[in-house]
Design an enzyme around this catalytic site. Structure first.
Site: not given
Length: 280
Positions: A35, A114, A132, A179, A186, A189, A195
């Site tokens: 991370e 985070y 994030d 995305c 799209c 997705c 959406c």
């Protein structure tokens, strides 16, 4: 209407990237390192550095006992080398065991909200939202029909809820692979039929909104950050302390400013004889 995330979970299980720190049995320490390394750094650059790091220092105790110069050399060109120092300082403070709670993780040097939430969720399965830049982008498009993500706000944690760690990582993956910031796919997705941005016929930002977004993007070329990186590269590659770093950058004033900021940050050291080296 209640939002249905099941298609996203199914998509993630089929299409999620096979990242080494997601493998079963990965230690909390390895998750924390991944991370910290991944902040503002492409995953393709992180993977080899992470593998080398974990081979050298598989536990916090190993890193706590490591030579600081060796740590900075191993960090290499990942960027923001203070993260390497913070990891070492965090390893020293945690005394061999990665804390489980967000509050305790936040007490470690260099660990922000985070990262603390990501480690708590992904290493220990804590039901905390992990937000994030990718998660924020997905949520603003899904619920607000907003193509460009506005500046981060404290309220984002309240409006972006993901009680299951798998849902958090699935949202991150969707933002990273589908995305995306530009040219979202799209048609691929799993949430397209739910959406708000798609339902609104994909409204694009105005020129003024795009200009404002470009202003928020930090430039790199010619900045003190670039000069700092060049000086760090010289110090990492040197077999012995350097009498001069003048060849790192032509502008003497900017070079001097960058050098002394490295000294202040503990990323470089000046010896009694005036030569420069990585911290010993």
């Amino acid at each position: 209407m209640e939002f249905d995330y099941l298609p996203l979970i199914s998509w993630y299980r089929r299409c999620g990237r096979d990242l080494p720190w997601r493998e079963e049995g990965t230690s909390a320490w390895a998750v924390l390192v991944s991370e910290v390394m991944s902040q503002q750094t492409p995953v393709s650059r992180v993977i080899p550095a992470w593998r080398e790091w974990m081979d050298k220092w598989p536990t916090p105790a190993d890193l706590a006992a490591a030579d600081t110069a060796d740590v900075l050399r191993s960090w290499g060109r990942l960027g923001y080398p203070r993260r390497a120092l913070w990891l070492k300082q965090a390893a020293e403070k945690m005394e061999g065991t990665v804390p489980r709670s967000v509050d305790k993780l936040l007490e470690l040097p260099g660990i922000g909200d985070y990262t603390a939430r990501a480690v708590a969720a992904f290493a220990f399965g804590a039901p905390v939202p992990v937000v994030d830049v990718n998660v924020r982008r997905v949520h603003y498009r899904l619920f607000d029909a907003t193509y460009l993500t506005p500046p981060a706000r404290k309220g984002d944690l309240a409006r972006i809820t993901a009680p299951e760690p798998e849902l958090s990582v699935a949202l991150m993956e969707l933002g990273a692979l589908v995305c995306t910031a530009t040219n979202p796919q799209c048609e691929s997705c799993p949430l397209a039929d739910q959406c708000a941005w798609v339902a609104s016929d994909k409204p694009m930002p105005t020129e003024a909104e795009q200009a404002e977004k470009r202003k928020r993007v930090q430039k790199f070329a010619g900045t003190d950050r670039q000069v700092r990186g060049k000086i760090m590269a010289l110090l990492r590659d040197a077999d012995e302390p350097l009498a001069s770093i003048d060849h790192a950058w032509p502008d003497a004033a900017q070079r001097s400013r960058a050098l002394y900021s490295l000294l202040e940050d503990g990323l470089a050291e000046q010896l009694p004889d005036g030569r420069y080296c990585l911290p010993r």
